[in-house]
Design a protein around this motif. Structure first.
Motif, PDB file in Angstrom:
ATOM      1  N   PRO A  22       0.870  -1.334  -0.026  1.00 30.54           N
ATOM      2  CA  PRO A  22      -0.060  -0.114  -0.026  1.00 30.54           C
ATOM      3  C   PRO A  22       0.817   1.147  -0.085  1.00 30.54           C
ATOM      4  O   PRO A  22       0.507   2.040  -0.510  1.00 30.54           O
ATOM      5  N   GLU A  23       2.053   1.077   0.475  1.00 32.62           N
ATOM      6  CA  GLU A  23       2.936   2.281   0.806  1.00 32.62           C
ATOM      7  C   GLU A  23       3.308   2.753  -0.634  1.00 32.62           C
ATOM      8  O   GLU A  23       4.136   3.854  -0.830  1.00 32.62           O
ATOM      9  N   SER A  24       3.275   1.781  -1.565  1.00 34.65           N
ATOM     10  CA  SER A  24       3.875   2.553  -2.916  1.00 34.65           C
ATOM     11  C   SER A  24       2.921   3.253  -3.887  1.00 34.65           C
ATOM     12  O   SER A  24       3.260   3.659  -4.765  1.00 34.65           O
ATOM     13  N   ASP A  25       1.587   3.245  -3.479  1.00 31.41           N
ATOM     14  CA  ASP A  25       0.642   4.078  -3.827  1.00 31.41           C
ATOM     15  C   ASP A  25       0.988   5.459  -4.008  1.00 31.41           C
ATOM     16  O   ASP A  25       1.563   6.313  -3.083  1.00 31.41           O
ATOM     17  N   LEU A  26       0.759   6.045  -5.189  1.00 33.03           N
ATOM     18  CA  LEU A  26       1.124   7.601  -5.433  1.00 33.03           C
ATOM     19  C   LEU A  26      -0.117   8.305  -4.941  1.00 33.03           C
ATOM     20  O   LEU A  26      -1.242   8.019  -5.473  1.00 33.03           O
ATOM     21  N   VAL A  27      -0.001   9.270  -4.160  1.00 32.05           N
ATOM     22  CA  VAL A  27      -1.041   9.889  -3.492  1.00 32.05           C
ATOM     23  C   VAL A  27      -1.503  11.205  -4.563  1.00 32.05           C
ATOM     24  O   VAL A  27      -0.517  12.197  -4.810  1.00 32.05           O
ATOM     25  N   LEU A  28      -2.511  11.059  -5.045  1.00 34.42           N
ATOM     26  CA  LEU A  28      -2.690  12.120  -6.142  1.00 34.42           C
ATOM     27  C   LEU A  28      -3.731  13.264  -5.335  1.00 34.42           C
ATOM     28  O   LEU A  28      -4.519  13.144  -4.559  1.00 34.42           O
ATOM     29  N   ARG A  29      -3.392  14.446  -5.927  1.00 35.29           N
ATOM     30  CA  ARG A  29      -4.075  15.843  -5.512  1.00 35.29           C
ATOM     31  C   ARG A  29      -5.118  16.103  -6.514  1.00 35.29           C
ATOM     32  O   ARG A  29      -5.022  16.207  -7.772  1.00 35.29           O
ATOM     33  N   GLN A  30      -6.589  15.918  -5.914  1.00 33.57           N
ATOM     34  CA  GLN A  30      -7.710  16.220  -6.740  1.00 33.57           C
ATOM     35  C   GLN A  30      -8.082  17.743  -7.019  1.00 33.57           C
ATOM     36  O   GLN A  30      -7.958  18.394  -6.019  1.00 33.57           O
ATOM     37  N   VAL A  31      -8.399  17.903  -8.322  1.00 33.98           N
ATOM     38  CA  VAL A  31      -8.614  19.157  -8.520  1.00 33.98           C
ATOM     39  C   VAL A  31     -10.095  19.178  -9.482  1.00 33.98           C
ATOM     40  O   VAL A  31     -10.271  18.238 -10.165  1.00 33.98           O
ATOM     41  N   SER A  32     -10.695  20.469  -9.368  1.00 37.13           N
ATOM     42  CA  SER A  32     -11.929  20.462 -10.119  1.00 37.13           C
ATOM     43  C   SER A  32     -11.869  21.427 -10.978  1.00 37.13           C
ATOM     44  O   SER A  32     -10.717  22.294 -11.183  1.00 37.13           O
ATOM     45  N   LEU A  33     -12.577  21.562 -12.196  1.00 39.38           N
ATOM     46  CA  LEU A  33     -12.383  22.626 -13.133  1.00 39.38           C
ATOM     47  C   LEU A  33     -12.675  24.030 -12.605  1.00 39.38           C
ATOM     48  O   LEU A  33     -12.524  24.885 -13.333  1.00 39.38           O
ATOM     49  N   GLN A  34     -13.165  24.175 -11.573  1.00 36.81           N
ATOM     50  CA  GLN A  34     -13.307  25.340 -10.912  1.00 36.81           C
ATOM     51  C   GLN A  34     -11.992  25.868 -10.325  1.00 36.81           C
ATOM     52  O   GLN A  34     -11.956  27.186  -9.969  1.00 36.81           O
ATOM     53  N   GLU A  35     -11.119  25.313  -9.841  1.00 33.96           N
ATOM     54  CA  GLU A  35     -10.056  25.805  -9.323  1.00 33.96           C
ATOM     55  C   GLU A  35      -9.027  25.994 -10.375  1.00 33.96           C
ATOM     56  O   GLU A  35      -7.979  25.324 -10.569  1.00 33.96           O
ATOM     57  N   THR A  36      -9.112  27.212 -10.950  1.00 30.62           N
ATOM     58  CA  THR A  36      -8.099  27.532 -12.026  1.00 30.62           C
ATOM     59  C   THR A  36      -8.083  29.333 -11.735  1.00 30.62           C
ATOM     60  O   THR A  36      -8.876  29.910 -11.367  1.00 30.62           O
ATOM     61  N   PRO A  37      -6.960  29.832 -12.010  1.00 30.67           N
ATOM     62  CA  PRO A  37      -5.643  29.039 -12.491  1.00 30.67           C
ATOM     63  C   PRO A  37      -5.050  28.434 -11.099  1.00 30.67           C
ATOM     64  O   PRO A  37      -5.344  28.658 -10.086  1.00 30.67           O
ATOM     65  N   ASP A  50      18.661  21.462  -6.619  1.00 28.70           N
ATOM     66  CA  ASP A  50      17.383  21.435  -6.073  1.00 28.70           C
ATOM     67  C   ASP A  50      16.467  22.878  -6.614  1.00 28.70           C
ATOM     68  O   ASP A  50      15.613  23.107  -5.994  1.00 28.70           O
ATOM     69  N   GLU A  51      16.890  23.259  -7.820  1.00 32.78           N
ATOM     70  CA  GLU A  51      16.197  24.304  -8.362  1.00 32.78           C
ATOM     71  C   GLU A  51      14.835  23.908  -8.756  1.00 32.78           C
ATOM     72  O   GLU A  51      14.722  22.892  -9.283  1.00 32.78           O
ATOM     73  N   THR A  52      13.743  24.775  -8.258  1.00 34.40           N
ATOM     74  CA  THR A  52      12.292  24.374  -8.830  1.00 34.40           C
ATOM     75  C   THR A  52      12.066  25.473  -9.726  1.00 34.40           C
ATOM     76  O   THR A  52      12.519  26.458  -9.882  1.00 34.40           O
ATOM     77  N   PHE A  53      10.584  24.859 -10.570  1.00 31.89           N
ATOM     78  CA  PHE A  53      10.174  25.454 -11.539  1.00 31.89           C
ATOM     79  C   PHE A  53       8.805  25.666 -11.528  1.00 31.89           C
ATOM     80  O   PHE A  53       8.138  24.716 -11.727  1.00 31.89           O
ATOM     81  N   PRO A  54       8.412  27.024 -10.973  1.00 27.99           N
ATOM     82  CA  PRO A  54       6.916  27.012 -10.814  1.00 27.99           C
ATOM     83  C   PRO A  54       6.289  26.902 -12.330  1.00 27.99           C
ATOM     84  O   PRO A  54       6.699  27.435 -13.384  1.00 27.99           O
ATOM     85  N   VAL A  55       4.926  26.493 -12.274  1.00 27.55           N
ATOM     86  CA  VAL A  55       4.150  26.259 -13.191  1.00 27.55           C
ATOM     87  C   VAL A  55       2.594  26.329 -12.876  1.00 27.55           C
ATOM     88  O   VAL A  55       2.480  26.038 -11.603  1.00 27.55           O
ATOM     89  N   SER A  56       1.953  26.564 -13.717  1.00 26.14           N
ATOM     90  CA  SER A  56       0.172  26.838 -13.280  1.00 26.14           C
ATOM     91  C   SER A  56      -0.423  26.138 -14.534  1.00 26.14           C
ATOM     92  O   SER A  56      -0.101  25.818 -15.548  1.00 26.14           O
ATOM     93  N   LEU A  57      -1.457  25.587 -14.193  1.00 23.51           N
ATOM     94  CA  LEU A  57      -2.412  24.972 -14.994  1.00 23.51           C
ATOM     95  C   LEU A  57      -3.791  26.109 -15.259  1.00 23.51           C
ATOM     96  O   LEU A  57      -4.184  26.191 -14.035  1.00 23.51           O
ATOM     97  N   GLN A  58      -4.343  26.380 -16.074  1.00 27.38           N
ATOM     98  CA  GLN A  58      -5.762  26.842 -16.312  1.00 27.38           C
ATOM     99  C   GLN A  58      -6.787  25.830 -16.985  1.00 27.38           C
ATOM    100  O   GLN A  58      -6.534  25.375 -18.000  1.00 27.38           O
ATOM    101  N   LEU A  59      -7.712  25.390 -16.333  1.00 21.18           N
ATOM    102  CA  LEU A  59      -8.629  24.375 -16.761  1.00 21.18           C
ATOM    103  C   LEU A  59      -9.975  24.875 -16.891  1.00 21.18           C
ATOM    104  O   LEU A  59     -10.556  25.745 -16.062  1.00 21.18           O
ATOM    105  N   GLU A  60     -10.420  24.264 -18.115  1.00 18.97           N
ATOM    106  CA  GLU A  60     -11.934  24.893 -18.220  1.00 18.97           C
ATOM    107  C   GLU A  60     -12.653  23.697 -19.077  1.00 18.97           C
ATOM    108  O   GLU A  60     -12.051  22.904 -19.438  1.00 18.97           O
TER     109      GLU A  60
END
Length: 445
Positions: free
Chosen positions: A322-337, A434-444
């Motif tokens: 069970p520990e190998s399960d990848l935990v997914l974050r759920q989002v709706s089409l209203q959470e945008t950007p 360890d440099e990170t790269f910001p990104v966003s999604l716009q869902l419709e």
């Protein structure tokens, strides 16, 4: 969209790999329950100060202990080491630890020291002086079989540490994660996968795949899942590819003293298939989705040729936990950007499960938004949608037209987007940052 599927390598793959190794044979010194980086003596003094030992003439090693009452434990360690040695060198093909020339013990045999109360274990080098033409190092092992790494887990601990000894025989200065992912993959044959290690690895898909977290978590140990993926996706399910990689990491006299490294060896091994380490990154990002609750029995294999040589039922089988399960974050089409947090590092990925708002919605539109600036020029984003929507697909690459793409929902009204930050240039994956790269999604809709 373009369908992606991993090509399962069979038949002549290992032969082509061996041919590729002829181009790259070389050597190496690094860390792990652990590896030392400098020559040292066991905590209780030199081997000559230890009054008792259990001796094995084949393979040649001694297990030292300091009380007659500990004879039974020493014999148990010797039995476990003999099993690990034979399996790892004769079945999996790892290199035998070279002789230490009597530097540590009374002879040139491999030495193991049982130290009660330290509650730790390690392999350390006997001397910084190479004992093979490619720079291989002799070493010894130290264990506390009465501590937390003993008991029912003793055989697995011994197998893990012995694998570090074989690594020192080939290469000892690569990234720490390379040592731990290999030893943890191999030690599963002696006790099965360890859940908390996998949990830490799957909890951080946004990290660089080969990141050194300085042992802050068990991420580097759980990364054995990546070797499981490589074995099944590119090397026909044959565990021996790992020992061949280690031999390919040997240093070549008169050539670059700092190379080859794990990434170089893997690139050479994949070259006959027209692939490289970086090519494996998006594919692995897709594969690690198919674990435990999402295991479709088409990815990680549970039967290997090496298993037939062992009566035990243990084998590399991380995805059954069970520990190998990848935990997914759920989002709706209203959470945008939708800002992706934490932002991925290069070769890291983010997962977002998009859920439709009503049954009439069969697809959604997505736009990828990168903040302007120099950082955005260092990465390109590979976006995939899983699961696959046809029997022969395990996912698709999302193709953007003028910055937009339409993604179909799966029949259950969900679809997971995988965003992988791939380096564009001037990036050596053997030295991840360890440099990170910001990104966003716009869902419709």
């Amino acid at each position: 969209m373009t369908e992606l599927s991993c090509r399962w390598a069979v038949g002549p793959v290992l032969a082509r790999f061996l041919l590729a190794l002829g181009i790259l044979l070389a050597l190496l010194v690094a860390p792990g329950c652990g590896q030392g980086q400098a020559a040292s003596r066991p905590e209780e003094g030199s081997a000559r100060d230890w009054p008792f030992s259990v001796v094995s003439s084949e393979p040649r090693f001694r297990v030292f202990y300091d009380s007659p009452a500990d004879r039974g434990t020493a014999e148990q360690v010797a039995s476990s080491l003999r099993d690990a040695w034979v399996f790892q060198t004769r079945v999996l093909g790892f290199t035998n630890p070279p002789s230490d020339g009597g530097i540590v013990g009374p002879d040139d045999w491999f030495d193991v020291f049982l130290v009660r109360g330290i509650d730790s274990c390690k392999v350390d080098i006997a001397s910084p002086e190479p004992v093979t033409p490619w720079g291989g190092l002799a070493c010894y092992m130290q264990l506390d079989p009465w501590g937390k790494y003993g008991g029912e887990g003793l055989a697995q601990t011994v197998a893990h540490e012995f694998n570090h000894a074989t690594q020192a025989a080939d290469a000892w200065n690569d990234m720490p994660i390379v040592y731990e992912m290999t030893a943890c993959y191999v030690d599963q044959y002696f006790g099965g996968p360890i859940g908390y290690q996998l949990a830490d690895f799957q909890a951080h898909p946004e990290w660089s795949l080969l990141r050194n977290d300085d042992y802050a978590t068990y991420y580097m140990y759980g990364s054995s899942l990546y070797l499981h993926f490589l074995r099944d996706c590119y090397f026909g399910g044959d565990d021996r590819f790992i020992s061949l990689l280690w031999k390919a990491m040997r240093r070549r006299p008169g050539v670059d003293p700092a190379r080859p490294l794990f990434v170089d060896a893997l690139n050479a091994a994949l070259a006959p298939q027209g692939k490289s380490f970086l090519d494996t990154v998006p594919t692995f990002a897709r594969w690690r989705y198919y674990t435990y609750s999402r295991d479709d029995h088409r990815h990680f294999q549970r039967v290997t040729p090496a298993l037939a040589t062992r009566p035990q039922t243990f084998l590399p089988d991380e995805t059954s936990l069970p520990e190998s399960d990848l935990v997914l974050r759920q989002v709706s089409l209203q959470e945008t950007p939708l800002s992706i947090e934490p932002a991925p590092m290069r070769t890291g990925s983010a997962y977002r499960e998009v859920v439709r708002e009503n049954p009439s919605q069969t697809s959604f539109q997505v736009r990828l938004i990168q903040p302007p600036g120099p950082a955005s020029e260092k990465v390109r984003w590979v976006v995939q949608a899983v699961p696959g929507l046809s029997p022969d697909s395990d996912g698709e690459v999302v193709e953007f037209t003028r910055g937009l793409a339409r993604v179909p929902f799966a029949p259950d009204g969900r679809r997971t987007l995988i965003l992988t930050a791939m380096p564009t240039s001037d990036y050596d994956p053997a030295f991840p940052s360890d440099e990170t790269f910001p990104v966003s999604l716009q869902l419709e809709p």
